[in-house]
Design a protein around this motif. Structure first.
Motif, PDB file in Angstrom:
ATOM      1  N   GLY A   1      57.886  14.455  70.559  1.00 44.79           N
ATOM      2  CA  GLY A   1      58.557  14.762  71.698  1.00 44.79           C
ATOM      3  C   GLY A   1      57.558  14.624  72.718  1.00 44.79           C
ATOM      4  O   GLY A   1      58.068  14.300  73.859  1.00 44.79           O
TER       5      GLY A   1
ATOM      6  N   GLN B   1      66.320  24.007  59.410  1.00 43.65           N
ATOM      7  CA  GLN B   1      66.932  23.886  60.625  1.00 43.65           C
ATOM      8  C   GLN B   1      67.518  22.242  60.655  1.00 43.65           C
ATOM      9  O   GLN B   1      68.676  22.274  61.307  1.00 43.65           O
ATOM     10  CB  GLN B   1      66.460  24.609  61.685  1.00 43.65           C
ATOM     11  CG  GLN B   1      66.225  26.085  61.489  1.00 43.65           C
ATOM     12  CD  GLN B   1      65.163  26.275  62.644  1.00 43.65           C
ATOM     13  OE1 GLN B   1      64.315  25.828  63.205  1.00 43.65           O
ATOM     14  NE2 GLN B   1      65.279  28.013  62.797  1.00 43.65           N
TER      15      GLN B   1
ATOM     16  N   LYS C   1      62.189  21.375  67.998  1.00 42.43           N
ATOM     17  CA  LYS C   1      62.736  22.750  68.064  1.00 42.43           C
ATOM     18  C   LYS C   1      63.146  23.353  66.770  1.00 42.43           C
ATOM     19  O   LYS C   1      63.549  24.622  66.613  1.00 42.43           O
ATOM     20  CB  LYS C   1      64.049  22.458  69.039  1.00 42.43           C
ATOM     21  CG  LYS C   1      63.545  21.902  70.265  1.00 42.43           C
ATOM     22  CD  LYS C   1      62.914  22.878  71.366  1.00 42.43           C
ATOM     23  CE  LYS C   1      62.821  22.530  72.680  1.00 42.43           C
ATOM     24  NZ  LYS C   1      61.854  23.364  73.386  1.00 42.43           N
ATOM     25  N   PHE C   2      63.228  22.602  65.706  1.00 37.79           N
ATOM     26  CA  PHE C   2      63.829  22.869  64.507  1.00 37.79           C
ATOM     27  C   PHE C   2      62.537  22.744  63.311  1.00 37.79           C
ATOM     28  O   PHE C   2      61.840  21.721  63.287  1.00 37.79           O
ATOM     29  CB  PHE C   2      65.048  21.979  64.056  1.00 37.79           C
ATOM     30  CG  PHE C   2      66.146  21.841  65.057  1.00 37.79           C
ATOM     31  CD1 PHE C   2      66.663  23.166  65.591  1.00 37.79           C
ATOM     32  CD2 PHE C   2      66.565  20.841  65.770  1.00 37.79           C
ATOM     33  CE1 PHE C   2      67.884  23.305  66.307  1.00 37.79           C
ATOM     34  CE2 PHE C   2      67.478  20.972  66.741  1.00 37.79           C
ATOM     35  CZ  PHE C   2      68.167  21.903  67.082  1.00 37.79           C
TER      36      PHE C   2
ATOM     37  N   THR D   1      65.659  13.894  68.228  1.00 39.35           N
ATOM     38  CA  THR D   1      64.943  14.837  67.219  1.00 39.35           C
ATOM     39  C   THR D   1      63.737  14.193  66.896  1.00 39.35           C
ATOM     40  O   THR D   1      63.642  12.973  67.024  1.00 39.35           O
ATOM     41  CB  THR D   1      66.071  15.021  65.864  1.00 39.35           C
ATOM     42  OG1 THR D   1      66.178  13.763  65.537  1.00 39.35           O
ATOM     43  CG2 THR D   1      67.261  15.927  66.162  1.00 39.35           C
TER      44      THR D   1
ATOM     45  N   SER E   1      69.900  14.871  75.315  1.00 41.07           N
ATOM     46  CA  SER E   1      69.135  16.141  75.175  1.00 41.07           C
ATOM     47  C   SER E   1      68.121  16.153  74.359  1.00 41.07           C
ATOM     48  O   SER E   1      68.104  15.537  73.117  1.00 41.07           O
ATOM     49  CB  SER E   1      70.172  17.439  74.680  1.00 41.07           C
ATOM     50  OG  SER E   1      71.406  17.607  75.508  1.00 41.07           O
ATOM     51  N   ASN E   2      66.892  16.609  74.692  1.00 43.78           N
ATOM     52  CA  ASN E   2      65.483  16.683  73.905  1.00 43.78           C
ATOM     53  C   ASN E   2      65.551  17.753  73.212  1.00 43.78           C
ATOM     54  O   ASN E   2      65.221  18.959  73.903  1.00 43.78           O
ATOM     55  CB  ASN E   2      64.576  16.253  74.586  1.00 43.78           C
ATOM     56  CG  ASN E   2      63.123  16.084  74.178  1.00 43.78           C
ATOM     57  OD1 ASN E   2      63.288  15.878  72.477  1.00 43.78           O
ATOM     58  ND2 ASN E   2      62.096  15.965  74.818  1.00 43.78           N
ATOM     59  N   VAL E   3      65.493  17.716  71.754  1.00 46.50           N
ATOM     60  CA  VAL E   3      65.338  18.728  71.042  1.00 46.50           C
ATOM     61  C   VAL E   3      63.955  18.613  69.968  1.00 46.50           C
ATOM     62  O   VAL E   3      63.852  19.330  68.911  1.00 46.50           O
ATOM     63  CB  VAL E   3      66.660  19.635  70.202  1.00 46.50           C
ATOM     64  CG1 VAL E   3      67.795  19.911  71.090  1.00 46.50           C
ATOM     65  CG2 VAL E   3      67.116  18.320  69.333  1.00 46.50           C
ATOM     66  N   CYS E   4      63.437  17.413  70.296  1.00 44.49           N
ATOM     67  CA  CYS E   4      62.216  17.261  69.424  1.00 44.49           C
ATOM     68  C   CYS E   4      61.379  18.815  69.449  1.00 44.49           C
ATOM     69  O   CYS E   4      61.022  19.297  70.199  1.00 44.49           O
ATOM     70  CB  CYS E   4      61.368  16.110  70.102  1.00 44.49           C
ATOM     71  SG  CYS E   4      62.113  14.628  70.002  1.00 44.49           S
TER      72      CYS E   4
ATOM     73  N   TRP F   1      71.395  13.626  71.074  1.00 43.42           N
ATOM     74  CA  TRP F   1      70.143  14.567  70.783  1.00 43.42           C
ATOM     75  C   TRP F   1      69.114  13.913  70.316  1.00 43.42           C
ATOM     76  O   TRP F   1      69.158  13.499  69.178  1.00 43.42           O
ATOM     77  CB  TRP F   1      71.108  15.630  69.841  1.00 43.42           C
ATOM     78  CG  TRP F   1      72.040  16.356  70.252  1.00 43.42           C
ATOM     79  CD1 TRP F   1      73.402  15.978  70.149  1.00 43.42           C
ATOM     80  CD2 TRP F   1      71.957  17.583  71.070  1.00 43.42           C
ATOM     81  NE1 TRP F   1      74.332  16.909  70.828  1.00 43.42           N
ATOM     82  CE2 TRP F   1      73.616  17.816  71.288  1.00 43.42           C
ATOM     83  CE3 TRP F   1      71.165  18.432  71.471  1.00 43.42           C
ATOM     84  CZ2 TRP F   1      73.967  18.983  72.096  1.00 43.42           C
ATOM     85  CZ3 TRP F   1      71.410  19.710  72.148  1.00 43.42           C
ATOM     86  CH2 TRP F   1      73.064  19.950  72.545  1.00 43.42           C
TER      87      TRP F   1
ATOM     88  N   PRO G   1      57.013  17.889  67.159  1.00 46.08           N
ATOM     89  CA  PRO G   1      56.536  18.110  68.376  1.00 46.08           C
ATOM     90  C   PRO G   1      55.680  17.138  68.995  1.00 46.08           C
ATOM     91  O   PRO G   1      55.871  16.610  70.362  1.00 46.08           O
ATOM     92  CB  PRO G   1      55.779  19.324  68.342  1.00 46.08           C
ATOM     93  CG  PRO G   1      56.310  20.026  67.123  1.00 46.08           C
ATOM     94  CD  PRO G   1      56.847  18.938  66.425  1.00 46.08           C
TER      95      PRO G   1
END
Length: 357
Positions: free
Chosen positions: A220, A247, A242-243, A214, A237-240, A212, A217
């Protein structure tokens, strides 16, 4: 003579990693003075993780504080302020508010001499101390003159991180979830993104491992432009972006490991007790002797000798980071995976027995 205090305000208003490495002095003060109220002043973006620290009674956000510091001091009954980072404005504010004990490092800054009345003097330079150990110098006015060793400091971390159902659901499909925090917002010497891609390819041999990504933005967006190979890996999986930080702390706590260079989430991960690997150059002052992540399951990886370009403080990377091989990092991850599977196997009978009851 050692000072007495009923309410201490610890000030650390720079980056998340620096804040994390300052928090152990709050726990240390609580150990020695259990009735002492401890407040922590930091920037708003770092405040969420500080609020999860059990040793801190109150978090004060810098931005709101500076709007009306007199109003805060008139109500808070602060009698001691620790300027754990040089900050002229805070030093002046504390002086004008007539805070009884104003602690600061007077080694270099003239204004610390003028506005702080409980002065400590230390220079980091070529010291062998870790960054977290320097913070204990500020406790000398309390009569606490011993600098704890690193295992003692690690034991002082005490966070209460909430579980988040949505995050747990993300991780359910894979038995080993590894966080890769590839960027450092310019605060650390970074491991090349091509090495992260090579690591992902190597770990693709193990279908139970999911990675993942992180970051902020903006980070990302940088990855989208410069790291197509990494983003295209099926096990990534790219979740940059997102939190929130709050979180992200839950996301890190719920995962199985984190890899990063010298950046805030690295120190968060280590302090939360997560498996953590920090990638560092060996050159002072960036070396792991000064900045290694501190945690019960944290470790650092660095080459033994500096490269020619390593002393360029403006360089985002160097041969020292290039020569930390994806294979060496993968070996550590696979050891983590093995340890996690052993722990899961040991926990299974306990869970089954509890279910029968």
């Amino acid at each position: 003579m050692a000072i007495t205090s009923s309410h201490v305000l610890i000030c650390r208003t720079d980056n998340i990693g620096d804040v994390i490495l300052t928090l152990p002095i709050a726990a240390y003060l609580k150990q020695h003075f259990p009735s002492l109220k401890i407040s922590f002043l930091c920037r708003a973006y770092a405040a969420p993780v500080v609020r999860h620290c059990r040793s801190v009674d109150e978090v004060v956000e810098l931005e709101g504080f500076l709007d009306n510091p007199d109003a805060y001091f008139s109500q808070a009954n602060v009698d001691t302020i620790i300027l754990a980072q040089p900050n002229k404005r805070l030093a002046v504010v504390a002086f004008k508010a007539r805070i009884r004990n104003r602690i600061g490092n007077a080694r270099h800054k003239l204004y610390q001499m003028l506005y702080c009345n409980r002065r400590v003097r230390f220079k980091k330079g070529n010291s062998e101390l870790h960054e977290a150990q320097f913070n204990f110098e500020f406790l000398r006015p309390f009569g606490l003159t011993t600098i704890p060793d690193l295992p003692e400091i690690i034991a002082l971390y005490d966070f209460d991180i909430p579980k988040v159902a949505e995050i747990n659901q993300l991780f359910q499909a894979h038995s080993f979830n590894l966080i890769l925090h590839t960027k450092s917002n310019g605060h650390g010497r970074e491991w090349p993104v091509k090495h992260y891609a090579a690591l992902a390819r190597e770990l693709s041999k193990y279908p139970d491992i999911q990675m993942w990504l992180t970051g902020s933005p903006a980070e990302g967006e940088w990855l989208a432009t410069h790291a197509a190979e990494l983003l295209q890996q099926p096990n990534v999986s790219n979740v940059c972006g997102k939190f929130t930080l709050d979180q992200l702390s839950s996301f890190i706590k719920a995962a199985d490991g984190l890899i990063a260079s010298g950046t805030g989430p690295l120190h968060m991960s280590a302090a939360l007790g997560q498996r953590t690997l920090g990638l560092f150059p060996p050159t002072r002052p960036m070396h792991p002797g000064r900045w290694a992540p501190l945690g019960v399951r944290a470790q650092a990886l660095s080459l033994p000798v500096s490269c020619v370009g390593c002393k360029d403080s403006n360089a985002a990377s160097c041969d020292c980071m290039e020569n930390i091989t994806p294979g060496a990092v993968a070996k550590i991850v696979l050891q983590w995976r093995q340890d996690a599977s052993i722990n899961d196997a040991e926990d299974a009978p306990v869970i089954a027995d509890a279910a029968r009851r």
